[in-house]
Enzyme design. Structure first.
Site, PDB file in Angstrom:
ATOM      1  N   TRP A  21      47.394  23.104  33.463  1.00 26.99           N
ATOM      2  CA  TRP A  21      47.859  24.133  34.387  1.00 26.99           C
ATOM      3  C   TRP A  21      46.807  25.036  34.842  1.00 26.99           C
ATOM      4  CZ3 TRP A  21      50.425  28.987  31.678  1.00 26.99           C
ATOM      5  CH2 TRP A  21      50.830  29.814  32.716  1.00 26.99           C
ATOM      6  N   GLN A  27      39.377  26.275  37.239  1.00 27.50           N
ATOM      7  CA  GLN A  27      38.562  26.830  36.387  1.00 27.50           C
ATOM      8  C   GLN A  27      37.566  26.062  35.900  1.00 27.50           C
ATOM      9  OE1 GLN A  27      40.794  28.636  33.327  1.00 27.50           O
ATOM     10  NE2 GLN A  27      41.721  30.288  34.608  1.00 27.50           N
ATOM     11  N   TYR A  54      49.925  22.834  40.383  1.00 24.82           N
ATOM     12  CA  TYR A  54      48.573  23.161  39.745  1.00 24.82           C
ATOM     13  C   TYR A  54      47.338  22.881  40.568  1.00 24.82           C
ATOM     14  CZ  TYR A  54      51.556  23.388  35.646  1.00 24.82           C
ATOM     15  OH  TYR A  54      52.472  23.677  34.743  1.00 24.82           O
ATOM     16  N   GLN A 177      61.192  22.421  29.510  1.00 23.76           N
ATOM     17  CA  GLN A 177      59.797  22.978  29.466  1.00 23.76           C
ATOM     18  C   GLN A 177      59.780  24.289  29.142  1.00 23.76           C
ATOM     19  OE1 GLN A 177      55.452  22.640  31.105  1.00 23.76           O
ATOM     20  NE2 GLN A 177      56.411  20.632  30.762  1.00 23.76           N
ATOM     21  N   SER A 206      52.382  27.187  26.526  1.00 20.01           N
ATOM     22  CA  SER A 206      51.618  28.642  26.058  1.00 20.01           C
ATOM     23  C   SER A 206      51.978  29.012  24.604  1.00 20.01           C
ATOM     24  CB  SER A 206      51.970  30.057  27.013  1.00 20.01           C
ATOM     25  OG  SER A 206      51.707  29.559  28.201  1.00 20.01           O
ATOM     26  N   PRO A 207      51.939  27.895  23.666  1.00 21.14           N
ATOM     27  CA  PRO A 207      52.184  28.177  22.284  1.00 21.14           C
ATOM     28  C   PRO A 207      51.114  29.265  21.474  1.00 21.14           C
ATOM     29  CG  PRO A 207      50.923  26.038  22.516  1.00 21.14           C
ATOM     30  CD  PRO A 207      51.116  26.500  23.744  1.00 21.14           C
ATOM     31  N   ALA A 209      50.174  31.853  23.270  1.00 21.78           N
ATOM     32  CA  ALA A 209      50.676  33.103  24.258  1.00 21.78           C
ATOM     33  C   ALA A 209      49.354  33.625  25.235  1.00 21.78           C
ATOM     34  CB  ALA A 209      50.900  34.363  23.463  1.00 21.78           C
ATOM     35  N   ASN A 294      42.769  22.644  18.247  1.00 27.03           N
ATOM     36  CA  ASN A 294      44.322  22.684  18.512  1.00 27.03           C
ATOM     37  C   ASN A 294      44.932  21.422  17.867  1.00 27.03           C
ATOM     38  OD1 ASN A 294      43.886  25.332  19.285  1.00 27.03           O
ATOM     39  ND2 ASN A 294      43.710  24.604  21.486  1.00 27.03           N
TER      40      ASN A 294
END
Length: 328
Positions: A21, A27, A54, A177, A206-207, A209, A294
């Site tokens: 994303w 980035q 995106y 989603q 965004s688990p 946050a 993760n």
């Protein structure tokens, strides 16, 4: 890696989905993006999520190049349609037939594939009859360009209507989603029960946050250098969490993570995977080691006592109003 079925379908996805994303095409440099994708593949991740919007289509292109040479049948490639990707013409956005068909073809070209495993409506389009949207998805399925259909950030009522039309058109409508984390639980009261009834699973984004649940943001302190809060675009996305009461509560999760023997990020990802309606948690990364860390969340077991401690620590700062679903 562990795998779960999407709803009542025959499609399995890895419990961790690699998403690009905010990273690919914007980035981080492309070689770093390729390194992150390789780390995901090495860790057993088979599911990769992106969207045409995106990085203004660049993220799909980067992912396509990063996955080039991999056995296509061993991957699940997910993308989305809704937001504008063209010069701003009247048909450059939304879920009208013209935009869906043209966007799907463009996504396939950027991703360097003949089909996507899951094509998702990135939001609900109130300006187009849902019948038109679902028929376009059905035609893409019939053409073999899309295997399964999903949606993102739809309300329970919208999902119900979509499922009804999908059954009529014989479309494999299998997933939703949403944003979902310990702090943002708006799907629990209405969306999850409807999805369970209609045979859809959640693929959540965004688990952690937007990084808040890693614990790196401290109340009253400046944002760490290079963090999302230090980036102008990123700061707008996490502004809702930048309150002292939230940040203080999040810091109280650290002893719980230490007790379980995991990092705070692993605790957050393991928490969303505890929900039986969640098939996969999307993680993003700017460094390969973040992927490796993760992914370990799939082996974390959280018992009822740990879950109660988490709820006790976060009491008063959790958002669970179902009316906020579409804000995700």
């Amino acid at each position: 890696m562990k795998f779960r079925r999407l709803g009542r379908s025959g499609l399995s996805v890895s419990e961790i989905t690699y998403g690009n994303w905010l990273t690919h095409g914007s980035q981080i440099e492309e070689d770093q993006a390729h390194a992150c994708v390789k780390a995901a593949l090495d860790a057993g991740v088979t599911t990769f999520d992106t969207a045409d919007v995106y990085a203004n289509t660049a993220a799909e292109s980067v992912l396509g190049r990063a996955l080039k040479g991999q056995r296509r049948e061993s991957l699940e490639v997910l993308t989305k349609v809704y937001w504008p990707t063209g010069p701003g013409g009247p048909n450059d956005r939304g879920l009208g037939r013209k935009h869906i068909m043209e966007s799907a073809n463009a996504s396939l070209q950027r991703l360097q594939t003949d089909y996507v495993d899951l094509y998702q409506a990135h939001r609900y389009d109130h300006t187009v009859p849902l019948e038109e949207t679902m028929l376009a998805f059905a035609d893409l399925v019939r053409q073999g360009k899309v295997l399964y259909v999903g949606v993102s950030e739809w309300t329970a009522e919208q999902i119900t209507r979509g499922a009804e039309l999908a059954r009529e058109l014989k479309v494999p409508f299998v997933s939703h989603q949403p944003q979902y984390s310990m702090l943002w639980r708006v799907i629990e009261p209405q969306v999850v029960p409807v999805c369970e009834r209609e045979g859809l699973s959640q693929i959540v984004f965004s688990p952690v946050a937007q990084g808040i649940l890693t614990g790196k943001y401290l109340p009253g302190a400046e944002a760490p250098e290079g963090s999302r809060l230090a980036d102008e675009r990123g700061s707008k996305m996490i502004a809702r969490w930048m309150r002292d009461d939230v940040l203080t509560a999040v810091q109280q999760l650290k002893p719980i993570a230490d007790e379980v023997g995991v990092t705070m990020a692993q605790l957050a990802v393991a928490w969303v995977l505890k929900n039986p309606n969640v098939a996969s948690a999307i993680i993003g990364a700017s460094r390969p080691e973040q992927v490796v860390e993760n992914v370990k969340a799939i082996d974390v077991e959280l018992d009822d006592e740990v879950l109660k401690k988490i709820d006790g620590v976060l009491e008063g700062v959790v958002t669970d109003d179902p009316r906020l679903t579409a804000e995700g």
